[in-house]
Design a protein around this motif. Structure first.
Motif, short mmCIF file in Angstrom:
data_model
loop_
_atom_site.label_atom_id
_atom_site.label_comp_id
_atom_site.label_asym_id
_atom_site.label_seq_id
_atom_site.Cartn_x
_atom_site.Cartn_y
_atom_site.Cartn_z
N GLU A 179 14.67 -34.46 49.35
CA GLU A 179 13.74 -34.80 48.26
C GLU A 179 14.46 -34.75 46.91
O GLU A 179 14.22 -35.58 46.03
CB GLU A 179 12.54 -33.85 48.26
CG GLU A 179 11.59 -34.07 49.43
CD GLU A 179 10.34 -33.23 49.29
OE1 GLU A 179 10.10 -32.67 48.20
OE2 GLU A 179 9.59 -33.13 50.29
N TYR A 180 15.33 -33.79 46.73
CA TYR A 180 16.11 -33.67 45.51
C TYR A 180 17.00 -34.89 45.32
O TYR A 180 17.02 -35.51 44.24
CB TYR A 180 16.95 -32.39 45.58
CG TYR A 180 17.91 -32.17 44.44
CD1 TYR A 180 17.48 -32.15 43.12
CD2 TYR A 180 19.27 -31.95 44.70
CE1 TYR A 180 18.37 -31.93 42.08
CE2 TYR A 180 20.16 -31.73 43.66
CZ TYR A 180 19.71 -31.72 42.35
OH TYR A 180 20.60 -31.50 41.32
N VAL A 181 17.74 -35.26 46.36
CA VAL A 181 18.63 -36.42 46.29
C VAL A 181 17.82 -37.70 46.10
O VAL A 181 18.20 -38.58 45.32
CB VAL A 181 19.52 -36.49 47.54
CG1 VAL A 181 20.27 -37.82 47.60
CG2 VAL A 181 20.52 -35.33 47.56
N GLN A 182 16.70 -37.80 46.79
CA GLN A 182 15.84 -38.98 46.64
C GLN A 182 15.37 -39.13 45.20
O GLN A 182 15.38 -40.23 44.63
CB GLN A 182 14.64 -38.86 47.58
CG GLN A 182 13.64 -40.00 47.46
CD GLN A 182 12.49 -39.83 48.43
OE1 GLN A 182 12.67 -39.83 49.64
NE2 GLN A 182 11.28 -39.66 47.89
N ASN A 183 14.98 -38.04 44.58
CA ASN A 183 14.52 -38.09 43.18
C ASN A 183 15.66 -38.48 42.23
O ASN A 183 15.44 -39.25 41.28
CB ASN A 183 13.93 -36.75 42.76
CG ASN A 183 12.59 -36.47 43.42
OD1 ASN A 183 11.89 -37.39 43.83
ND2 ASN A 183 12.23 -35.20 43.53
N LEU A 184 16.86 -37.95 42.48
CA LEU A 184 18.02 -38.32 41.66
C LEU A 184 18.28 -39.82 41.76
O LEU A 184 18.54 -40.49 40.76
CB LEU A 184 19.26 -37.56 42.11
CG LEU A 184 19.31 -36.05 41.82
CD1 LEU A 184 20.55 -35.43 42.45
CD2 LEU A 184 19.31 -35.79 40.31
N ILE A 185 18.20 -40.36 42.97
CA ILE A 185 18.45 -41.80 43.18
C ILE A 185 17.40 -42.63 42.45
O ILE A 185 17.72 -43.55 41.68
CB ILE A 185 18.43 -42.14 44.68
CG1 ILE A 185 19.57 -41.44 45.41
CG2 ILE A 185 18.52 -43.66 44.88
CD1 ILE A 185 19.44 -41.50 46.93
N ASN A 186 16.14 -42.29 42.68
CA ASN A 186 15.06 -43.14 42.19
C ASN A 186 14.86 -43.07 40.68
O ASN A 186 14.17 -43.91 40.10
CB ASN A 186 13.76 -42.83 42.93
CG ASN A 186 13.80 -43.31 44.37
OD1 ASN A 186 14.51 -44.26 44.68
ND2 ASN A 186 13.06 -42.65 45.25
N ARG A 187 15.48 -42.08 40.03
CA ARG A 187 15.46 -42.02 38.56
C ARG A 187 16.35 -43.09 37.94
O ARG A 187 16.16 -43.47 36.80
CB ARG A 187 15.91 -40.64 38.07
CG ARG A 187 14.87 -39.55 38.24
CD ARG A 187 15.08 -38.41 37.25
NE ARG A 187 16.44 -37.89 37.23
CZ ARG A 187 16.75 -36.61 37.44
NH1 ARG A 187 15.80 -35.74 37.71
NH2 ARG A 187 17.99 -36.20 37.37
N GLU A 188 17.34 -43.58 38.73
CA GLU A 188 18.35 -44.46 38.14
C GLU A 188 18.50 -45.82 38.80
O GLU A 188 19.16 -46.70 38.23
CB GLU A 188 19.72 -43.75 38.16
CG GLU A 188 19.76 -42.51 37.28
CD GLU A 188 21.17 -41.96 37.13
OE1 GLU A 188 22.13 -42.75 37.20
OE2 GLU A 188 21.30 -40.74 36.97
#
Length: 293
Positions: free
Chosen positions: A254-263
C-alpha cells in the motif's frame, strides 16, 4: 485425465530444480519433486533426462521455466545468468526428451503468466510481475499476451536509475534498477547510509527491532522500487503490478502503491503481492506450453 491435458512442469534454478505434473487449469496433480541443481552442465543434463524419463508417460509436453532470455520459438536460451553454470545456455533441451516435445520460457515470464492466469493478476488484461530476489526479473502482460520483444528478451530490468556509475550490476554495467531493488540493492543502500556491511536479512531483522539505520535503508529501498515502477507504469499503463520473489514479502504494497500513484502521469495502478505460490514458475511454464501446442 487424458495425457493431452497434462504437462511436466520443471523450474530450473541456480540451486534447486522442481518438477511436477500440471493440468490445463494450472493445478499441480502431485507434490512437486525437488532436486539440487548440479554444478556442471553434464550433471544438469543427466538430472533433467532422468526427470523427463520418469514422467514421460504422464505428460504430453515438457515445459521448462529457466533463468535467462528465451527465443520467441521457445526452443533455446539466448543468454544465461550468473547463477547458472558456464555452458548452460548451450544445452539442447529437446535432445533430453526424445519422445516428448519441450517448451522453454524464462522463469520470470512463467511466473507472470501464472499470476495472470490463476494468481493475483487474474482478470486483468494488463499486468507486470516482478520477481525481487538476489536479482530482479519481470514478465509483462499486454492485452492478455506475454510481451516477448523482437528476440524474446523483453522485460529485462536493467534500465538506469542513475548516471553516477556508482553501483555495478550483474549485467556488467552500472546503476540498473536491479542494482537498487534486489536484495543486494538493499545491502548497498544500507552501506551508503552507514558505511557498514550487513546482510539483507540482518537489515530486515534489525529494522523490525527498531534500528533507525535499517528502517531508513528499507524505506529508501522501497522508494527506489516505487521510482522504477512509476517509469514502468508510465510506459505500459498497466492495471496491476504483482511483486513476487524472496524480497517481495518485505515490501509494504500500500505504501509503494501510494508513492507510485502520487507521481504517475498515466492512470493509477494497483500493487499486490503474488498469490500463485512457490511453484508459479513451473505452473506458468505448463500453461504457456499448452497455449502454444
Amino acid at each position: 485425465m487424458n495425457i493431452e491435458d497434462k504437462a511436466l512442469g520443471i523450474d530450473i534454478g541456480g540451486t534447486k530444480i522442481y518438477a511436477a505434473i500440471v493440468n490445463k487449469h494450472g493445478e499441480i496433480l502431485d507434490m512437486p519433486e525437488k532436486f539440487s541443481t548440479p554444478k556442471t552442465v553434464e550433471g544438469i543434463k543427466e538430472t533433467l533426462s532422468n526427470i523427463i524419463e520418469k514422467y514421460s508417460k504422464s505428460a504430453s509436453i515438457v515445459a521448462l521455466a529457466t533463468a535467462g532470455a528465451v527465443n520467441n520459438e521457445n526452443t533455446k536460451i539466448l543468454s544465461s545468468t550468473a547463477n547458472m553454470v558456464e555452458g548452460y545456455s548451450e544445452i539442447d533441451f529437446q535432445s533430453l526428451s526424445p519422445k516428448t516435445p519441450v517448451f522453454i520460457e524464462n522463469d520470470a515470464n512463467c511466473a507472470a503468466w501464472a499470476e495472470h492466469t490463476i494468481g493475483a493478476a487474474k482478470g486483468a488484461h494488463h499486468s507486470i510481475t516482478l520477481t525481487l530476489g538476489t536479482g530482479v526479473g519481470s514478465g509483462i502482460i499486454i492485452n492478455d499476451q506475454l510481451l516477448k520483444g523482437k528476440s524474446g528478451a523483453a522485460g529485462e530490468m536493467h534500465f538506469k536509475m542513475s548516471i553516477e556509475r556508482k553501483r555495478s550490476c550483474t549485467c556488467g554495467t552500472f546503476d540498473c534498477f536491479e542494482a537498487y531493488t534486489s536484495g543486494r540493492g538493499l545491502v548497498l543502500t544500507y552501506k551508503d547510509i552507514l558505511n557498514r556491511d550487513l546482510s539483507t536479512y540482518q537489515i530486515i531483522e534489525r529494522a523490525e527491532e527498531g534500528d533507525p539505520g535499517c528502517i531508513l535503508a528499507l524505506d529508501i529501498w522501497q522508494r527506489h522500487l516505487a521510482d522504477g515502477l512509476i517509469g514502468l507504469n508510465n510506459i505500459f499503463d498497466t492495471e496491476i503490478i504483482v511483486l513476487s520473489g524472496s524480497m517481495a514479502q518485505f515490501v509494504e504494497v500500500e505504501y509503494v502503491q501510494n508513492l507510485i500513484n502520487r507521481e504517475v502521469v498515466t492512470t493509477p495502478v494497483v500493487v499486490k503481492h503474488a498469490s500463485a505460490g512457490n511453484f508459479a514458475g513451473l505452473i506458468g511454464a505448463a500453461l504457456l506450453a499448452f497455449n502454444k501446442k
